[in-house]
Scaffold this active site. Sequence first.
Site, PDB file in Angstrom:
ATOM      1  N   ASN A  52       0.856  -1.193   0.000  1.00 12.76           N
ATOM      2  CA  ASN A  52       0.000   0.000   0.000  1.00 12.76           C
ATOM      3  C   ASN A  52       0.891   1.243   0.000  1.00 12.76           C
ATOM      4  O   ASN A  52       1.702   1.421   0.912  1.00 12.76           O
ATOM      5  CB  ASN A  52      -0.896  -0.038   1.253  1.00 12.76           C
ATOM      6  CG  ASN A  52      -1.811   1.156   1.338  1.00 12.76           C
ATOM      7  OD1 ASN A  52      -1.390   2.273   1.094  1.00 12.76           O
ATOM      8  ND2 ASN A  52      -3.059   0.930   1.721  1.00 12.76           N
ATOM      9  N   ASP A 103      -0.143   4.471  -0.082  1.00 12.84           N
ATOM     10  CA  ASP A 103      -0.866   5.691   0.318  1.00 12.84           C
ATOM     11  C   ASP A 103       0.030   6.719   0.998  1.00 12.84           C
ATOM     12  O   ASP A 103      -0.099   7.923   0.779  1.00 12.84           O
ATOM     13  CB  ASP A 103      -1.983   5.360   1.328  1.00 12.84           C
ATOM     14  CG  ASP A 103      -3.139   4.618   0.710  1.00 12.84           C
ATOM     15  OD1 ASP A 103      -3.168   4.466  -0.525  1.00 12.84           O
ATOM     16  OD2 ASP A 103      -4.021   4.181   1.472  1.00 12.84           O
ATOM     17  N   HIS A 139      -5.714   3.571  -1.548  1.00 10.63           N
ATOM     18  CA  HIS A 139      -7.042   3.890  -1.021  1.00 10.63           C
ATOM     19  C   HIS A 139      -7.392   5.295  -1.505  1.00 10.63           C
ATOM     20  O   HIS A 139      -6.772   6.267  -1.085  1.00 10.63           O
ATOM     21  CB  HIS A 139      -7.004   3.827   0.513  1.00 10.63           C
ATOM     22  CG  HIS A 139      -8.331   4.042   1.168  1.00 10.63           C
ATOM     23  ND1 HIS A 139      -8.515   3.906   2.514  1.00 10.63           N
ATOM     24  CD2 HIS A 139      -9.546   4.394   0.661  1.00 10.63           C
ATOM     25  CE1 HIS A 139      -9.789   4.147   2.816  1.00 10.63           C
ATOM     26  NE2 HIS A 139     -10.426   4.454   1.709  1.00 10.63           N
ATOM     27  N   ARG A 143      -9.578   7.977  -0.965  1.00 13.46           N
ATOM     28  CA  ARG A 143     -10.559   8.387   0.046  1.00 13.46           C
ATOM     29  C   ARG A 143     -11.447   9.492  -0.489  1.00 13.46           C
ATOM     30  O   ARG A 143     -11.050  10.277  -1.353  1.00 13.46           O
ATOM     31  CB  ARG A 143      -9.846   8.868   1.314  1.00 13.46           C
ATOM     32  CG  ARG A 143      -9.041   7.789   2.010  1.00 13.46           C
ATOM     33  CD  ARG A 143      -8.489   8.330   3.317  1.00 13.46           C
ATOM     34  NE  ARG A 143      -9.534   8.457   4.300  1.00 13.46           N
ATOM     35  CZ  ARG A 143      -9.758   7.591   5.288  1.00 13.46           C
ATOM     36  NH1 ARG A 143      -8.984   6.535   5.428  1.00 13.46           N
ATOM     37  NH2 ARG A 143     -10.732   7.777   6.132  1.00 13.46           N
ATOM     38  N   ARG A 150      -7.363  12.784   0.797  1.00 15.22           N
ATOM     39  CA  ARG A 150      -6.303  13.329   1.657  1.00 15.22           C
ATOM     40  C   ARG A 150      -4.912  12.849   1.248  1.00 15.22           C
ATOM     41  O   ARG A 150      -3.926  13.499   1.551  1.00 15.22           O
ATOM     42  CB  ARG A 150      -6.570  12.986   3.118  1.00 15.22           C
ATOM     43  CG  ARG A 150      -6.375  11.536   3.468  1.00 15.22           C
ATOM     44  CD  ARG A 150      -6.418  11.336   4.963  1.00 15.22           C
ATOM     45  NE  ARG A 150      -7.741  11.478   5.503  1.00 15.22           N
ATOM     46  CZ  ARG A 150      -8.171  10.801   6.576  1.00 15.22           C
ATOM     47  NH1 ARG A 150      -7.370   9.971   7.205  1.00 15.22           N
ATOM     48  NH2 ARG A 150      -9.390  10.947   7.029  1.00 15.22           N
ATOM     49  N   HIS A 151      -4.827  11.705   0.597  1.00 14.36           N
ATOM     50  CA  HIS A 151      -3.491  11.306   0.127  1.00 14.36           C
ATOM     51  C   HIS A 151      -3.514  10.929  -1.357  1.00 14.36           C
ATOM     52  O   HIS A 151      -3.068  11.694  -2.196  1.00 14.36           O
ATOM     53  CB  HIS A 151      -2.853  10.220   1.010  1.00 14.36           C
ATOM     54  CG  HIS A 151      -3.765   9.143   1.528  1.00 14.36           C
ATOM     55  ND1 HIS A 151      -4.591   8.406   0.724  1.00 14.36           N
ATOM     56  CD2 HIS A 151      -3.957   8.679   2.785  1.00 14.36           C
ATOM     57  CE1 HIS A 151      -5.242   7.531   1.457  1.00 14.36           C
ATOM     58  NE2 HIS A 151      -4.900   7.673   2.725  1.00 14.36           N
ATOM     59  N   THR A 171      -8.407   3.513   8.328  1.00 16.48           N
ATOM     60  CA  THR A 171      -9.619   2.705   8.357  1.00 16.48           C
ATOM     61  C   THR A 171      -9.708   2.009   9.713  1.00 16.48           C
ATOM     62  O   THR A 171      -8.874   1.177  10.041  1.00 16.48           O
ATOM     63  CB  THR A 171      -9.575   1.655   7.223  1.00 16.48           C
ATOM     64  OG1 THR A 171      -9.107   2.302   6.047  1.00 16.48           O
ATOM     65  CG2 THR A 171     -10.942   1.063   6.978  1.00 16.48           C
ATOM     66  N   GLU A 224     -10.939  -9.428   3.116  1.00 17.15           N
ATOM     67  CA  GLU A 224      -9.658  -9.082   3.732  1.00 17.15           C
ATOM     68  C   GLU A 224      -9.933  -9.005   5.222  1.00 17.15           C
ATOM     69  O   GLU A 224     -10.729  -8.177   5.676  1.00 17.15           O
ATOM     70  CB  GLU A 224      -9.135  -7.752   3.192  1.00 17.15           C
ATOM     71  CG  GLU A 224      -7.790  -7.396   3.832  1.00 17.15           C
ATOM     72  CD  GLU A 224      -7.143  -6.151   3.234  1.00 17.15           C
ATOM     73  OE1 GLU A 224      -7.364  -5.866   2.046  1.00 17.15           O
ATOM     74  OE2 GLU A 224      -6.422  -5.473   3.978  1.00 17.15           O
ATOM     75  N   HIS A 251      -3.796  -4.644   7.869  1.00 17.40           N
ATOM     76  CA  HIS A 251      -3.967  -3.487   8.744  1.00 17.40           C
ATOM     77  C   HIS A 251      -3.156  -3.629  10.023  1.00 17.40           C
ATOM     78  O   HIS A 251      -3.399  -4.534  10.815  1.00 17.40           O
ATOM     79  CB  HIS A 251      -5.429  -3.194   9.102  1.00 17.40           C
ATOM     80  CG  HIS A 251      -5.644  -1.717   9.310  1.00 17.40           C
ATOM     81  ND1 HIS A 251      -5.201  -1.079  10.426  1.00 17.40           N
ATOM     82  CD2 HIS A 251      -6.187  -0.777   8.507  1.00 17.40           C
ATOM     83  CE1 HIS A 251      -5.482   0.212  10.304  1.00 17.40           C
ATOM     84  NE2 HIS A 251      -6.068   0.430   9.149  1.00 17.40           N
ATOM     85  N   GLY A 252      -2.194  -2.732  10.163  1.00 17.86           N
ATOM     86  CA  GLY A 252      -1.384  -2.677  11.375  1.00 17.86           C
ATOM     87  C   GLY A 252      -0.244  -3.684  11.414  1.00 17.86           C
ATOM     88  O   GLY A 252       0.477  -3.756  12.410  1.00 17.86           O
ATOM     89  N   HIS A 286       1.831   1.032   6.145  1.00 16.05           N
ATOM     90  CA  HIS A 286       2.533   1.931   7.058  1.00 16.05           C
ATOM     91  C   HIS A 286       3.905   1.421   7.473  1.00 16.05           C
ATOM     92  O   HIS A 286       4.889   2.169   7.460  1.00 16.05           O
ATOM     93  CB  HIS A 286       1.649   2.175   8.298  1.00 16.05           C
ATOM     94  CG  HIS A 286       2.198   3.210   9.202  1.00 16.05           C
ATOM     95  ND1 HIS A 286       2.947   2.897  10.311  1.00 16.05           N
ATOM     96  CD2 HIS A 286       2.154   4.567   9.159  1.00 16.05           C
ATOM     97  CE1 HIS A 286       3.314   4.013  10.908  1.00 16.05           C
ATOM     98  NE2 HIS A 286       2.832   5.030  10.232  1.00 16.05           N
TER      99      HIS A 286
HETATM  100  N1  PXP Z   1      -5.925  -3.074   4.316  1.00 14.62           N
HETATM  101  C1  PXP Z   1      -6.870  -2.106   4.354  1.00 14.62           C
HETATM  102  C2  PXP Z   1      -8.260  -2.445   3.950  1.00 14.62           C
HETATM  103  C3  PXP Z   1      -6.543  -0.794   4.754  1.00 14.62           C
HETATM  104  O1  PXP Z   1      -7.490   0.159   4.788  1.00 14.62           O
HETATM  105  C4  PXP Z   1      -5.202  -0.507   5.082  1.00 14.62           C
HETATM  106  C5  PXP Z   1      -4.814   0.890   5.450  1.00 14.62           C
HETATM  107  O2  PXP Z   1      -4.918   1.724   4.352  1.00 14.62           O
HETATM  108  C6  PXP Z   1      -4.259  -1.549   4.996  1.00 14.62           C
HETATM  109  C7  PXP Z   1      -4.649  -2.816   4.644  1.00 14.62           C
HETATM  110  C8  PXP Z   1      -2.812  -1.319   5.311  1.00 14.62           C
HETATM  111  O3  PXP Z   1      -2.678  -1.029   6.659  1.00 14.62           O
HETATM  112  P1  PXP Z   1      -1.269  -0.571   7.221  1.00 14.62           P
HETATM  113  O4  PXP Z   1      -0.956   0.747   6.566  1.00 14.62           O
HETATM  114  O5  PXP Z   1      -1.501  -0.456   8.694  1.00 14.62           O
HETATM  115  O6  PXP Z   1      -0.283  -1.621   6.842  1.00 14.62           O
END
Ligand code: PXP
Length: 239
Positions: free
Chosen positions: A8, A10, A44, A46, A50-51, A102, A152, A192-193, A215
């Site tokens: 990702n 973003d 993403h 949005r 924003r990004h 998210t 997901e 995520h995370g 991230h």
């Molecule tokens: N999956 C989804 C659906 C998300 O919204 C995000 C954050 O944009 C991610 C994965 C990636 O999350 P992270 O940036 O915490 O790795």
Amino acid sequence: MSAKLGVNVDHVATIRQARRTTEPDPVTAAALAELAGADGITVHLREDRRHIQERDVRILRQTVQTRLNLEMAATDDMVELALEIQPDCVTLVPERREELTTEGGLDVALHRQLIKKQVGLLRQGGICVSLFVDPDLDQLKSSHRVGAEYVEIHTGSYCAAKTAGDRANELIKVENAIRAGKKLGLGVNAGHGLTYQNIGPVVALGGVEEFNIGHSIMSRAILVGMERAVREMVELLKR
Ligand code: PXP
């Protein structure tokens, strides 16, 4: 078989938008991620832009050599745009303007009619659809019922757990969700995370086709690239 990695990008756009300038370009970052072995690129778009900007998604559609996964809200405007741009996959996510990222999974059970309609339109348009859901059996069953091909699994609660006991409990929820998703015939992704420190136990569960990570990879990229970036500027200061 190894799980695939969707990167990702973003946050590359987040840095660009902080100055409303042209660098760093998420399109360039995506190309570098692919050269390094990424199996897919995720962005993403949005509602508040924003990004990632529409321009980024349109160019990425032309340049991504692997697979382009577009995360977006389940709104009519976004579905129309996705049908026009034609990413390989759309991941529907909940979206609130005030959130930092998210925060929770999509409530497919609650918004079944709307999501079913949007999944149908996207699939008819030739786009594979994934739903970002919490590791919850009802959400997985609803995702199957509305016709999604993929889910997901939201790993945020596992990643945010503060104690070993909580983390172990959250990991069990993720494991059960992976199993349930596969049993329903869904493809299962997760994200995520996730970080270099916490991904190991999730990988060890098996069954996840693709991890979407942003991230932590971007954070590391800034740090591992710092030395070279500073050295190159120091060189330019030499007379
Ligand atoms: N999956 C989804 C659906 C998300 O919204 C995000 C954050 O944009 C991610 C994965 C990636 O999350 P992270 O940036 O915490 O790795």
